[in-house]
Scaffold this motif. Structure first.
Motif, PDB file in Angstrom:
ATOM      1  N   ARG A  19      36.556 -10.832  20.859  1.00 36.98           N
ATOM      2  CA  ARG A  19      35.342 -11.243  20.145  1.00 36.98           C
ATOM      3  C   ARG A  19      34.746 -10.054  19.385  1.00 36.98           C
ATOM      4  O   ARG A  19      34.409 -10.159  18.202  1.00 36.98           O
ATOM      5  CB  ARG A  19      34.320 -11.796  21.135  1.00 36.98           C
ATOM      6  N   ILE A  30      34.473  -8.187   4.645  1.00 37.21           N
ATOM      7  CA  ILE A  30      33.323  -8.243   3.738  1.00 37.21           C
ATOM      8  C   ILE A  30      33.284  -6.991   2.864  1.00 37.21           C
ATOM      9  O   ILE A  30      33.088  -7.070   1.650  1.00 37.21           O
ATOM     10  CB  ILE A  30      32.010  -8.364   4.539  1.00 37.21           C
ATOM     11  N   ALA A  31      33.480  -5.855   3.479  1.00 40.83           N
ATOM     12  CA  ALA A  31      33.408  -4.595   2.727  1.00 40.83           C
ATOM     13  C   ALA A  31      34.513  -4.513   1.680  1.00 40.83           C
ATOM     14  O   ALA A  31      34.299  -4.031   0.568  1.00 40.83           O
ATOM     15  CB  ALA A  31      33.506  -3.416   3.689  1.00 40.83           C
ATOM     16  N   GLU A  32      35.676  -5.015   2.048  1.00 39.68           N
ATOM     17  CA  GLU A  32      36.801  -4.852   1.124  1.00 39.68           C
ATOM     18  C   GLU A  32      36.869  -5.933   0.050  1.00 39.68           C
ATOM     19  O   GLU A  32      37.318  -5.669  -1.061  1.00 39.68           O
ATOM     20  CB  GLU A  32      38.126  -4.849   1.912  1.00 39.68           C
ATOM     21  N   ARG A  33      36.455  -7.141   0.386  1.00 40.64           N
ATOM     22  CA  ARG A  33      36.669  -8.222  -0.571  1.00 40.64           C
ATOM     23  C   ARG A  33      35.447  -9.090  -0.822  1.00 40.64           C
ATOM     24  O   ARG A  33      35.530 -10.069  -1.583  1.00 40.64           O
ATOM     25  CB  ARG A  33      37.846  -9.066  -0.107  1.00 40.64           C
ATOM     26  N   GLY A  34      34.347  -8.769  -0.172  1.00 40.07           N
ATOM     27  CA  GLY A  34      33.126  -9.518  -0.446  1.00 40.07           C
ATOM     28  C   GLY A  34      32.892 -10.689   0.490  1.00 40.07           C
ATOM     29  O   GLY A  34      33.821 -11.219   1.093  1.00 40.07           O
ATOM     30  N   THR A  36      32.058 -13.741  -0.144  1.00 40.10           N
ATOM     31  CA  THR A  36      32.630 -15.054  -0.492  1.00 40.10           C
ATOM     32  C   THR A  36      34.118 -15.108  -0.175  1.00 40.10           C
ATOM     33  O   THR A  36      34.688 -16.181  -0.055  1.00 40.10           O
ATOM     34  CB  THR A  36      32.406 -15.400  -1.974  1.00 40.10           C
ATOM     35  N   TYR A  56      36.733 -20.643  18.139  1.00 40.04           N
ATOM     36  CA  TYR A  56      36.448 -20.640  19.576  1.00 40.04           C
ATOM     37  C   TYR A  56      35.294 -19.670  19.881  1.00 40.04           C
ATOM     38  O   TYR A  56      34.376 -19.990  20.623  1.00 40.04           O
ATOM     39  CB  TYR A  56      37.681 -20.247  20.394  1.00 40.04           C
ATOM     40  N   HIS A  57      35.354 -18.520  19.281  1.00 44.25           N
ATOM     41  CA  HIS A  57      34.365 -17.500  19.610  1.00 44.25           C
ATOM     42  C   HIS A  57      33.051 -17.658  18.844  1.00 44.25           C
ATOM     43  O   HIS A  57      32.018 -17.196  19.305  1.00 44.25           O
ATOM     44  CB  HIS A  57      34.946 -16.112  19.350  1.00 44.25           C
ATOM     45  N   PHE A  58      33.103 -18.292  17.677  1.00 50.22           N
ATOM     46  CA  PHE A  58      31.880 -18.434  16.874  1.00 50.22           C
ATOM     47  C   PHE A  58      31.749 -19.875  16.402  1.00 50.22           C
ATOM     48  O   PHE A  58      32.687 -20.428  15.828  1.00 50.22           O
ATOM     49  CB  PHE A  58      31.919 -17.482  15.677  1.00 50.22           C
ATOM     50  N   ASP A  59      30.587 -20.419  16.630  1.00 48.55           N
ATOM     51  CA  ASP A  59      30.384 -21.825  16.299  1.00 48.55           C
ATOM     52  C   ASP A  59      30.552 -22.124  14.820  1.00 48.55           C
ATOM     53  O   ASP A  59      30.918 -23.228  14.441  1.00 48.55           O
ATOM     54  CB  ASP A  59      28.993 -22.265  16.740  1.00 48.55           C
ATOM     55  N   ALA A 122      22.089 -13.062   1.874  1.00 44.99           N
ATOM     56  CA  ALA A 122      20.803 -13.463   2.441  1.00 44.99           C
ATOM     57  C   ALA A 122      19.976 -14.255   1.438  1.00 44.99           C
ATOM     58  O   ALA A 122      19.183 -15.122   1.809  1.00 44.99           O
ATOM     59  CB  ALA A 122      20.031 -12.240   2.910  1.00 44.99           C
ATOM     60  N   ARG A 129      18.861 -14.166   6.442  1.00 43.74           N
ATOM     61  CA  ARG A 129      17.618 -13.530   6.040  1.00 43.74           C
ATOM     62  C   ARG A 129      16.959 -12.827   7.221  1.00 43.74           C
ATOM     63  O   ARG A 129      16.308 -11.802   7.061  1.00 43.74           O
ATOM     64  CB  ARG A 129      16.680 -14.558   5.404  1.00 43.74           C
TER      65      ARG A 129
END
Lengths: 187, 187, 187, 187
Positions: A19, A30-34, A36, A56-59, A122, A129
């Motif tokens: 996890r 996120i850092a490498e490709r954003g 989206t 499984y680990h994140f809803d 955000a 936010r």
DNA sequence: AATGAATGAGTATTCATTCAT
DNA sequence: TATGAATGAATACTCATTCAT
């Protein structure tokens, strides 16, 4: 026919700490490709983990992104507060702020990109936010160790603008310019 | 709604100015639902135009978004420059800047949202970066009617930070605070 | 290397009437494997059509299922009304009803299965309830050509119970039993 | 809710009667949200029990559903037989049947929903068909305390039709209508 | 010149079941 | 005995783009 020597992923059924690893990997993606491009699939591939493991680990994907940004904010805000706390006086604090800006934020593409991605995400996603607001208030509280509240907020806004400018501009401001602007604004 | 079940539109085969209308509609969709929701389908529906019409007029979705943001930047930058040009002196210019910020940018959600959406989109999409850079340089040139270049850039950064803060914060700064910060920074 | 003689699906870019065909195929899949197995994938495979084609023609799976059941109800209800209209008197109508039940509904597994699947699906899906209610009222109106309204409703309920019994029981009632029960109920 | 983030439950390692409780909870979930929503996860959550506990106690989901429906049928059939047994004569039996229908079945949404859900599930799942057939035969045997076998079956079919009509129709029949129909059919 | 249909890759998410502890 | 983690197949649905008409 001989069995394949090293199958791609060797059935890692036991993997404690996965996890945590997923949160870190999400941040990397996120850092490498954003934001989206930070899809379930992309993160799963980067973490070398089956797709179902994420859900499984994140809803939801938003939950995962929020966890990732939260961890990032924790790290950055703690580091910043530590530095502000270490500053003996207001002048030293401003100088440390300049270093923080030119070194960590504007210097490392990673931190800069993550900051802007978080701003952007955000703006549309209420669940994120809370993370930006936490960051803002922690940042302001750190500045208030040396600046009065109104001033802290102004400086914080300038810092954010500099970050954005730096991310989008071709010729960002140098340390001397930043120092000069901060000193004037911080009175 | 199932595709062939919507004969509402009366087959407007001759429709000069449609390309223009598409650009405006794209901007509306971005303002209302964000860049990631600005899909071919969403824009086509909002413009009451068949899907194929979009790819007929624009080679790609990015082309259309770039056209939309360009038009927006043109409008905003022209309006800002006009105001700066009308300012008799530096003090008046700063006051007009305060009005511009609290009125147009921070006051109207639409302009604020479009600015942030453009920042975000440009951070990942090189085709849009040209638009943001054009905006920045025009904005700076307008400020340079009354401020020296270095100062203009600092003020521009603060303005951007204020916009972002306003978009993400729960208690944005008021006009008096903004005026005070700008005056200090603009020396 | 020789090109494959007959590729699986030869790029049928032009296929008018496909929407209609999809409705029919959906009905087939429901009849053969049940509503819960009537997934986008299953229907697409059965119709030899790419997956995206389904969501192009129908906004949701429910829309498609509703269209399929509607078409079925149209067929069945029209056929039933035609027969009722052709009956010269009440006695003949009852006899025709017996034939309708033992022949079409209970005799053909397909019609029986489709009826029960529709009942079931409608019990949970409000969008389908309109279809069942339409069926019920058309069926009642057909019966009212020869029966008073109250009686028509009673007979309709018995018919439905017989259908369900027949679907679930190992030894369904025969034509003579059904005739006898209907005559008694229809007074 | 993300998996490891719910330590609410205090690790109830010793919990005799849990199997029983799971059966009851499964029935609750079926009644409230339907058979297709009665997943392992949904039942585990409703019973406040870890996911693995379900597959520990029941070899498959079908096993659990069958156990749940069986228990329900046991309850309902026993109650119905008790009432039929208590009826002094045929006329009283019919009146009790009317009460049973309007009170328990049509009156309480829960019993009605469970009946229809069972019908539906059994139509496709052979393992459940044994349960419906058991129910039918017990119901018929109860009726045969006062009606001849052929008549009992007819009445049973009408009852089932009325249940279905009531589940799907907007204006179900009232007690008087039901009484009148039953009397005519029961001769 | 214009467009409705078509398509294939992609999206988040659900789930029954298996398994290591 | 009991369970949290893991997994892979499946689900409905979205979309940019291509193409035949």
């Amino acid at each position: 026919m001989s069995a394949p020597a090293t199958p791609a992923r060797p059935a890692r059924r036991h993997d404690p700490g996965r996890r945590d690893r997923l949160v870190d990997t999400a941040l990397d993606v996120i850092a490498e490709r954003g934001v989206t491009a930070a899809t379930h699939r992309a993160i799963a591939r980067a973490a070398d983990v089956p797709l179902g493991s994420l859900t499984y680990h994140f809803d939801s994907l938003t939950d995962l992104l929020a966890a990732a940004f939260s961890r990032h904010v924790d790290t950055v805000a703690a580091r910043f507060d530590e530095r502000m706390r270490a500053a003996p006086d207001r002048a030293a604090a401003l100088e440390i702020l300049v270093e923080h800006l030119t070194g960590d934020l504007l210097g490392s593409p990673r931190d800069l990109v993550l900051a802007v991605e978080l701003y952007v995400a955000a703006a549309r996603n209420p669940a994120l936010r809370a993370v930006t607001q936490d960051w803002m208030s922690r940042s302001r509280r750190s500045l208030e160790r040396h600046l009065d509240p109104v001033n802290a907020r102004e400086v914080d806004a300038l810092v954010e603008g500099l970050v954005l400018h730096s991310a989008l501009s071709t010729d960002p401001m140098d340390a001397a310019q930043i120092r000069s602007a901060l000193r004037r604004l911080a009175g």
